[in-house]
Enzyme design. Structure first.
Site, PDB file in Angstrom:
ATOM      1  N   GLU A   1      -5.062  -8.839   0.874  1.00  0.00           N
ATOM      2  CA  GLU A   1      -5.756  -8.537   2.136  1.00  0.00           C
ATOM      3  C   GLU A   1      -7.233  -8.332   1.854  1.00  0.00           C
ATOM      4  O   GLU A   1      -7.594  -7.677   0.882  1.00  0.00           O
ATOM      5  CB  GLU A   1      -5.248  -7.235   2.787  1.00  0.00           C
ATOM      6  CG  GLU A   1      -3.899  -7.320   3.418  1.00  0.00           C
ATOM      7  CD  GLU A   1      -3.463  -5.995   4.058  1.00  0.00           C
ATOM      8  OE1 GLU A   1      -4.329  -5.186   4.475  1.00  0.00           O
ATOM      9  OE2 GLU A   1      -2.248  -5.775   4.119  1.00  0.00           O
TER      10      GLU A   1
ATOM     11  N   GLU B   1       0.807  -1.227   0.000  1.00  0.00           N
ATOM     12  CA  GLU B   1       0.000   0.000   0.000  1.00  0.00           C
ATOM     13  C   GLU B   1       0.839   1.275   0.000  1.00  0.00           C
ATOM     14  O   GLU B   1       0.808   2.057   0.965  1.00  0.00           O
ATOM     15  CB  GLU B   1      -0.958   0.004   1.201  1.00  0.00           C
ATOM     16  CG  GLU B   1      -1.889  -1.195   1.232  1.00  0.00           C
ATOM     17  CD  GLU B   1      -2.878  -1.155   2.400  1.00  0.00           C
ATOM     18  OE1 GLU B   1      -2.835  -0.214   3.201  1.00  0.00           O
ATOM     19  OE2 GLU B   1      -3.693  -2.074   2.502  1.00  0.00           O
TER      20      GLU B   1
HETATM   21  O1  IFM Z   1      -4.094  -3.320   9.228  1.00  0.00           O
HETATM   22  C1  IFM Z   1      -4.067  -2.788   7.943  1.00  0.00           C
HETATM   23  C2  IFM Z   1      -2.891  -3.341   7.165  1.00  0.00           C
HETATM   24  O2  IFM Z   1      -1.691  -3.098   7.808  1.00  0.00           O
HETATM   25  C3  IFM Z   1      -2.822  -2.694   5.807  1.00  0.00           C
HETATM   26  N1  IFM Z   1      -4.092  -2.787   5.124  1.00  0.00           N
HETATM   27  C4  IFM Z   1      -5.280  -2.402   5.844  1.00  0.00           C
HETATM   28  C5  IFM Z   1      -5.331  -3.113   7.177  1.00  0.00           C
HETATM   29  C6  IFM Z   1      -6.601  -2.698   7.949  1.00  0.00           C
HETATM   30  O3  IFM Z   1      -6.617  -1.337   8.173  1.00  0.00           O
END
Ligand code: IFM
Length: 451
Positions: free
Chosen positions: A354, A168
């Site tokens: 994710e 990210e």
């Molecule tokens: O916890 C975070 C992760 O580190 C990066 N993506 C989003 C998740 C939830 O906010």
């Protein structure tokens, strides 16, 4: 097969994801250097409840048990990140062998259990010493990251085949340098834009280095992507949502696929992009093997520039189902993003690196944690993954966020994303009903959308 049963491709990769600062703890043990998140969380007022990642899930000491737990859950893959300051406490230069050994043993244990490691090199814990020299907005960070990628891929590349350079970069750049909610906590838009360029350049420069050290590597980058929809059909709202789409999605996707920075973004940032040097855009658009997608929700964008009355009809409202992060549950957004990646950007392979949700979880009198909202969230998003696969989108794997409840950045321990509950007093792990549900999905390689 009964209606509502979806079978996934035979080689579909089922995993969970975590990140070093969120779970490891041991923030100053065994030669580890300070990271920007150590500094930020130790600064009063930055994190809810004064929480820090000093201990977190104590995974640094409990990793063997955590790997055993993953095996019990039937996981096929584990995405974790490496703490850069554990490997190179000064950012570059001298290597901390104890740090390498920690990850090396973790990788061996995973492989022994038949769990494929997916390594993320950077999930936000920059060595503080590099931040002291300017951090991501300053170009020399690119060489530091490349050296770090070289050290890690030399050490683990004989066993790790799946590499993610960055997690990210939008969040690293904009939440860290422009909004100030994340480390290092700046509120300077120009710094953020320079940071985003140097993050992308670091990715581009590191990919061939990883490939040289690990010829069989699959290398990718993970972006947080989210469809941005106008709150109404008004011209102002549509313009605002196009801008937001540029800012969150296209600013990263376009340069990665060789389209350069989107012109509307360049216009909106003005002269702030003078740091682009000849050759940078070619470096950034180096071919990768997959794109990692982190998806949580959509955005509904309303222009600030016009009054409520001028902006009617307002046709899009968010749904009533909202997670503890105040994010709308919107599975269709994942389908929309996946379709766009394939049909507009021609991305050859995608992993959902994710996807998950924070809800309030409680341990019942019999010691169980029942989390039906999370089961429902995961199930409905997986349905969208399956639908995307059915229309031809090459989704190869899915990683639930997260294995464990953990340190949720500025929110500290107040938001629980895990499929495994963590009692932060005792460090006891309790698989939630979502973990048991996910275990069954993995075992059967099938999703029962009716259950
Ligand atoms: O916890 C975070 C992760 O580190 C990066 N993506 C989003 C998740 C939830 O906010």
């Amino acid at each position: 097969m009964s209606e509502g049963m979806y079978t996934f491709p035979k080689d579909f990769i089922w995993g969970v994801a975590t990140a070093s600062y969120q779970i490891e703890g041991a923030w100053d043990e065994d030669g580890k250097g300070e990271s920007i998140w150590d500094r930020f969380s130790h600064t009063p007022g930055k994190i809810d409840n004064g929480d820090t990642g000093d201990v977190a899930c104590d995974h640094y000491h409990r990793w063997r048990d955590d790997v055993t737990l993953m095996k019990e859950l039937g996981l096929k893959a584990y995405r974790f990140s490496i703490a850069w300051p554990r490997i190179l406490p000064d950012g570059w230069g001298e290597v901390n062998q104890v740090g390498i050994d920690f990850y090396s043993q973790l990788v061996d244990a995973l492989l022994e259990m038949g769990i494929e490691p997916f390594v993320t090199l950077y999930h936000w814990d920059l060595p503080q010493i590099l931040q002291d020299e300017g951090g991501w907005p300053v170009r020399k960070i690119v060489d530091a990251f490349t050296e770090y990628a070289d050290v890690v891929s030399r050490a683990l590349g004989d066993r790790v085949k799946n590499w993610i350079t960055l997690n990210e970069p939008w969040v690293s750049a904009f939440v860290g340098y422009s909004m100030g909610h994340h480390a290092p906590g700046y509120t300077d838009q120009d710094k953020a834009i320079a940071a985003s360029h140097h993050l992308l350049l670091s990715h581009g420069q590191a990919v061939p280095v990883i490939r040289a050290n690990c010829p069989a590597a699959n290398v990718g980058i993970t972006l947080n992507l989210s469809p941005q929809e106008p709150a109404s059909p008004s011209v102002a709202d549509r313009k605002a949502s196009t801008w937001m789409d540029g800012y969150i999605n296209r600013l990263f996707l376009d340069p990665l696929v060789g389209r350069g920075y989107p012109q509307d973004m360049v216009n909106s940032f003005g002269n702030a992009m003078e740091f682009i040097k000849p050759g940078d855009m070619d470096t950034i658009s180096v071919p990768v093997d997959f794109l990692g997608v982190n998806y949580y929700s959509r955005g509904i964008v309303r222009s600030n520039n016009i009054s409520e009355e001028d902006n009617e009809p307002r046709t899009v409202f968010r749904g009533d189902e909202i997670t503890e992060m105040d994010w709308e549950v919107y599975p269709k957004g994942l389908y929309n993003i996946l379709g766009r990646l394939y049909f507009d950007y021609a991305i050859p392979a995608i992993h959902i690196t994710e996807n998950g949700a924070a809800f309030v979880d409680e341990v019942s009198h019999n010691g169980q944690v029942d989390d039906p909202h999370r089961v429902s969230y995961l199930k409905r998003h997986l349905e969208m993954v399956k639908k995307a696969i059915q229309i031809g989108v090459p989704v190869k794997g899915y990683f639930a966020w997260s294995l464990l409840d953990n340190f949720e950045w500025g929110y500290g321990y107040s938001k629980r994303f895990g499929i495994v509950y963590v009692d932060f007093q005792t460090q006891q792990r309790i698989p939630k009903s979502s973990a048991k549900w996910y275990q069954k999905v993995i075992l059967e390689n099938e999703l029962d959308a009716t259950a």
